[in-house]
Design an enzyme around this catalytic site. Structure first.
Site, mmCIF file in Angstrom:
data_model
loop_
_atom_site.group_PDB
_atom_site.id
_atom_site.type_symbol
_atom_site.label_atom_id
_atom_site.label_comp_id
_atom_site.label_asym_id
_atom_site.label_seq_id
_atom_site.Cartn_x
_atom_site.Cartn_y
_atom_site.Cartn_z
ATOM 1 N N ASP A 1 0.860 -1.142 -0.001
ATOM 2 C CA ASP A 1 -0.099 -0.070 -0.123
ATOM 3 C C ASP A 1 0.681 1.282 0.047
ATOM 4 O O ASP A 1 2.006 1.274 0.575
ATOM 5 C CB ASP A 1 -0.815 0.035 1.100
ATOM 6 N N ASN B 1 -10.207 -3.065 -6.785
ATOM 7 C CA ASN B 1 -9.504 -2.372 -7.647
ATOM 8 C C ASN B 1 -10.207 -2.169 -9.128
ATOM 9 O O ASN B 1 -9.738 -1.273 -9.627
ATOM 10 C CB ASN B 1 -8.169 -2.907 -7.803
HETATM 11 C C1 FPP Z 1 -2.120 -0.099 -3.191
HETATM 12 O O1 FPP Z 1 -1.566 1.507 -3.508
HETATM 13 C C2 FPP Z 1 -1.352 -0.624 -4.493
HETATM 14 C C3 FPP Z 1 -2.246 -1.294 -5.503
HETATM 15 C C4 FPP Z 1 -3.606 -1.392 -5.665
HETATM 16 C C5 FPP Z 1 -1.393 -1.868 -6.765
HETATM 17 C C6 FPP Z 1 -0.005 -2.698 -6.210
HETATM 18 C C7 FPP Z 1 0.551 -2.945 -7.429
HETATM 19 C C8 FPP Z 1 2.045 -2.934 -7.822
HETATM 20 C C9 FPP Z 1 3.055 -2.856 -6.533
HETATM 21 C C10 FPP Z 1 2.752 -2.848 -8.891
HETATM 22 C C11 FPP Z 1 2.545 -4.007 -10.032
HETATM 23 C C12 FPP Z 1 2.577 -5.388 -9.368
HETATM 24 C C13 FPP Z 1 3.347 -6.243 -9.811
HETATM 25 C C14 FPP Z 1 3.071 -7.755 -9.201
HETATM 26 C C15 FPP Z 1 4.463 -6.136 -11.005
HETATM 27 P P1 FPP Z 1 -2.737 2.554 -3.671
HETATM 28 O O2 FPP Z 1 -2.786 2.816 -5.091
HETATM 29 O O3 FPP Z 1 -3.813 2.117 -3.284
HETATM 30 O O4 FPP Z 1 -1.619 3.836 -2.770
HETATM 31 P P2 FPP Z 1 -2.356 4.933 -1.901
HETATM 32 O O5 FPP Z 1 -3.300 4.414 -0.807
HETATM 33 O O6 FPP Z 1 -1.460 5.583 -1.562
HETATM 34 O O7 FPP Z 1 -3.472 5.902 -2.781
#
Ligand code: FPP
Length: 250
Positions: free
Chosen positions: A29, A77
């Protein structure tokens, strides 16, 4: 009696470290906030997060952690903007393209948990191919949770149980915890010992609701794109100090 190894024997395997988690699961996250702090588009945060993914895979390998599960895309998501979803799918494609060789070098088996049928066909095909080609690696696993939801997983297991009862292959009196566990997405993967969530949020967000029942939880303030081996080591050291009782008096 302890028999010393004869000359020429290969060195004995190091004894397994009982204080080390076998399976670490991570809610990655903070990508969006990482980007926002730098006045960058959210996708740049996810790109930086993909670098942390490979860092975590390497760190688990180096520490001797057998299984790593990463929450890469939840069922929730899908409600994000289309461009962000497309960007995340492109990052998964890129990860498979650029990191497949390293998975082989490190003898890591790739698995996916989640509703894979929801993913774009080309992502599904790429995942299927790498999963098939790494399927024989017995000791290390990388599990990507994609289009994953803990409630969806339990509901899918319940549906399979219903189908088995209807087909006459399962007696309702035999429905117990083991019967549910056997119908989860990756029933052979041991439950996580340690669950880490980055970015300071204190929630499970529908992640591995069944499997985390007895996991130790570690919440890190570090945003996922900044998460590196030293942060994993910190979580593992904290885990070593926990007393796991599994509901018993010890
Ligand atoms: C949450 O951060 C993260 C995600 C929804 C996506 C995770 C994906 C990756 C790390 C990259 C791709 C994965 C692979 C396996 C190559 P958020 O966007 O909710 O962050 P925030 O809460 O700060 O907005």
């Amino acid at each position: 009696m302890c028999v010393p190894p004869e000359n020429g024997c290969p060195p004995a395997e190091p004894a397994p470290d009982p204080g080390l988690p076998r399976h670490v699961a991570i809610i990655m996250d903070g990508n969006g906030r990482w980007a926002k702090r730098r006045r960058l588009p959210r996708l740049r945060g996810h790109e930086a997060g993909a670098e942390s993914v490979i860092a975590a895979v390497r760190a688990c390998g180096d520490l001797g952690i057998a299984c790593l599960t990463l929450y890469a895309f939840s069922v929730e998501n899908w409600s994000r903007p289309r461009a962000e979803i497309a960007g995340l799918m492109a990052l998964i494609r890129r990860f498979l393209r650029e990191r497949e060789a390293e998975l082989h070098e490190r003898r890591i088996r790739l698995r996916v948990i989640g509703r894979m049928c929801d993913l774009p066909a080309d992502v599904r095909r790429a995942l299927d191919r790498v999963m098939a080609e790494t399927a024989e690696y017995p000791d290390r696993q990388l599990v990507l949770a994609l289009s994953y939801g803990g409630r969806a997983e339990i509901a899918d297991a319940a549906r399979r149980i219903g189908e088995a009862v209807r087909a006459g292959t399962l007696d309702p009196r035999d429905i117990d915890e083991a019967a549910v566990a056997a119908r989860l997405y990756a029933p052979d993967v041991p439950d996580p010992d340690l669950m880490i969530r980055t970015s300071g949020e204190l929630r499970l967000s529908n992640f591995l609701l069944w499997q985390l029942s007895y996991a130790e939880l570690f919440f890190s303030e570090v945003l996922w794109p900044d998460f590196r081996e030293r942060h994993l080591v910190e979580a593992v050291e904290d885990y070593r100090r926990r007393q796991r009782r599994f509901g018993e008096v010890r």
